[in-house]
Scaffold this active site. Structure first.
Site, PDB file in Angstrom:
ATOM      1  N   ARG A 250      -3.743  -0.257   7.942  1.00  0.00           N
ATOM      2  CA  ARG A 250      -2.380   0.211   8.209  1.00  0.00           C
ATOM      3  C   ARG A 250      -1.716   0.873   7.007  1.00  0.00           C
ATOM      4  O   ARG A 250      -1.130   1.949   7.115  1.00  0.00           O
ATOM      5  CB  ARG A 250      -1.472  -0.962   8.650  1.00  0.00           C
ATOM      6  N   THR A 251      -1.768   0.207   5.873  1.00  0.00           N
ATOM      7  CA  THR A 251      -0.984   0.692   4.729  1.00  0.00           C
ATOM      8  C   THR A 251      -1.506   2.052   4.266  1.00  0.00           C
ATOM      9  O   THR A 251      -0.737   2.998   4.059  1.00  0.00           O
ATOM     10  CB  THR A 251      -1.021  -0.331   3.582  1.00  0.00           C
TER      11      THR A 251
ATOM     12  N   LYS B 124     -17.444   2.457 -14.190  1.00  0.00           N
ATOM     13  CA  LYS B 124     -17.922   2.720 -15.571  1.00  0.00           C
ATOM     14  C   LYS B 124     -17.026   2.016 -16.580  1.00  0.00           C
ATOM     15  O   LYS B 124     -16.862   2.464 -17.704  1.00  0.00           O
ATOM     16  CB  LYS B 124     -17.944   4.229 -15.820  1.00  0.00           C
TER      17      LYS B 124
ATOM     18  N   ARG C  30      -3.108  -0.116  -4.002  1.00  0.00           N
ATOM     19  CA  ARG C  30      -3.417  -1.507  -3.618  1.00  0.00           C
ATOM     20  C   ARG C  30      -4.425  -2.032  -4.636  1.00  0.00           C
ATOM     21  O   ARG C  30      -5.498  -1.451  -4.800  1.00  0.00           O
ATOM     22  CB  ARG C  30      -3.990  -1.602  -2.203  1.00  0.00           C
TER      23      ARG C  30
ATOM     24  N   HIS D 121       3.939  -7.352  -1.325  1.00  0.00           N
ATOM     25  CA  HIS D 121       3.635  -6.184  -0.490  1.00  0.00           C
ATOM     26  C   HIS D 121       4.995  -5.639  -0.041  1.00  0.00           C
ATOM     27  O   HIS D 121       5.366  -5.767   1.124  1.00  0.00           O
ATOM     28  CB  HIS D 121       2.770  -6.641   0.687  1.00  0.00           C
TER      29      HIS D 121
END
Ligand code: CP
Length: 308
Positions: free
Chosen positions: A56-57, A86, A107, A136
Site C-alpha cells: 500500500r505505502t 556494498k 521505509r 508510520h
C-alpha cells in the site's frame, strides 16, 4: 504560527491546524483524481526507497506522484538493489539520492532510520514506516482522515486498538495523533505480552487523554465508535496459552457492535478479520486504503509547495 513542513518523521509533529489543512487538501485531491490528475507538479521527482516490503505505502505514494504529474525513481528492495549491498551506509545513500530528486519516501528496517536519513538529507524525508516499534506517520494521517470522514468528527470518539500494540507502528502513530483531540477515549486491547508500551501511555497521561488497558474484548463492542484492528504476532504467543480467537473480528462481534461503528485495519490482514466482515457497511478498511492515495497526494503538495 506553524513551522514549514521540512520532513515527515513522526505523527506528533503535526498540530491540529496542520492536520485540518491536510484534510482540506485531501478533499481537493479526490476531485483531481476523479478528473484524471493534474500536471501541476510535473517538474517534481520523488525517490521511493524501500528497505522493507510494502504494498500500500509504496504503490500509493508512487501513484500519488504520477497523479500530480510528477515522476518517481524507485527501488523496492533497497537492501539488495541499492549500494547497501556494498556496505554503503544509509547516510551516504541519502546524501547521494537527494541530488536526484525533490523528496525521498523511505521505509527502513530500523526504528529511527527516517530520523537518521533526515539529518543527512538535502531534500524532505517522508517516513514510510521505520523498524519494529517505530512509527508510520503517513498511515496514521490517512487513518485519522478516514475516521474524520466516516464519523464526521474526531473529538469525543471512543477508539479501541486491538492486536500486537507494543511493536505496532501504525497504532503507535495513530495514538499520538488522536491525543491532539478533545475528549477522545482510547482502549488498548492486547494480550499482556503485546500491550501498548509505556512511552505512548506516558504521552497520553501528559496530555490528559483517558485510556484503558485490557487483555479482553469482553463488553467492549457496544462502547466504541472505532475499532482499529492490527495484526497479532501469533508466533510470539505460541507457548503462552492465550485465547487468540477473541481478538478476531467476525460475525459474532459484528452483532454486538454499534450500528454506526467503524472498523479499520491498516492492512495487510491475516486471520484477524474474517472475509465475511468485508461486506458489512461498517468495514471501512478498503476505503481507508483508498484514502491513502488522496492523503499522500495532499502531503506531497504541502511538502513541495513549502520547499520550493
Ligand atoms: N499499511 C501499510 O503500511 O501497508 P504496506 O506494508 O503494504 O505498505
Amino acid at each position: 504560527m506553524e513551522l514549514k513542513l521540512n520532513h515527515v518523521l513522526e505523527s506528533q509533529q503535526f498540530k491540529v491546524p496542520r492536520i485540518m489543512e491536510l484534510f482540506e487538501r485531501t478533499q481537493a485531491m479526490k476531485k483531481i483524481v476523479a478528473r484524471g490528475g493534474t500536471l501541476d507538479y510535473q517538474n517534481k521527482i520523488l525517490a521511493s526507497l524501500f528497505y522493507a516490503p510494502s504494498t500500500r505505502t509504496r504503490f500509493s505514494f508512487e501513484s500519488a506522484m504520477y497523479r500530480l504529474g510528477g515522476k518517481v525513481l524507485s527501488t523496492e528492495h533497497a537492501r539488495e538493489f541499492s549500494s547497501e549491498i556494498k556496505d554503503e551506509n544509509l547516510e551516504d545513500t541519502i546524501r547521494i539520492i537527494g541530488n536526484y530528486c525533490d523528496a525521498i519516501v523511505l521505509r527502513h528496517h530500523e526504528a529511527g532510520g527516517a530520523a537518521r536519513a533526515a539529518r543527512n538529507s538535502l531534500v524532505p524525508i517522508i517516513n514510510a514506516g521505520d523498524g519494529t516499534g517505530g512509527q508510520h506517520p503517513t498511515q496514521a494521517l490517512l487513518d485519522l482522515y478516514t475516521i474524520h470522514n466516516e464519523c464526521q468528527t474526531i473529538d469525543g470518539l471512543s477508539v479501541a486498538f486491538i492486536g500486537a500494540l507494543d511493536n505496532g507502528r501504525t497504532a503507535r502513530s495513530l495514538a499520538y495523533l488522536l491525543s491532539k483531540f478533545d475528549r477522545v477515549k482510547l482502549h488498548f486491547i492486547a494480550p499482556d505480552e503485546l500491550q501498548m508500551k509505556p512511552d505512548i501511555l506516558e504521552h497520553l497521561d501528559e496530555n490528559g487523554i483517558s485510556y484503558e488497558l485490557s487483555n479482553s474484548t469482553k463488553g467492549l463492542a457496544s462502547k466504541v465508535d472505532v475499532l482499529y484492528i492490527t495484526r497479532l504476532d501469533r508466533e510470539r504467543l505460541i507457548s503462552k496459552h492465550v485465547d487468540l480467537e477473541q481478538y478476531n473480528v467476525g460475525a459474532s462481534l459484528l452483532k454486538k457492535l454499534r450500528k454506526d461503528a467503524v472498523i479499520l485495519h491498516p492492512l495487510p490482514r491475516s486471520v484477524e478479520i474474517s472475509s465475511e466482515v468485508d461486506m458489512d457497511s461498517r468495514a471501512a478498511y478498503f476505503r481507508q486504503a483508498q484514502n491513502g492515495l488522496y492523503v499522500r497526494m495532499a502531503l506531497l503538495t504541502m511538502l513541495f509547495d513549502e520547499n520550493n
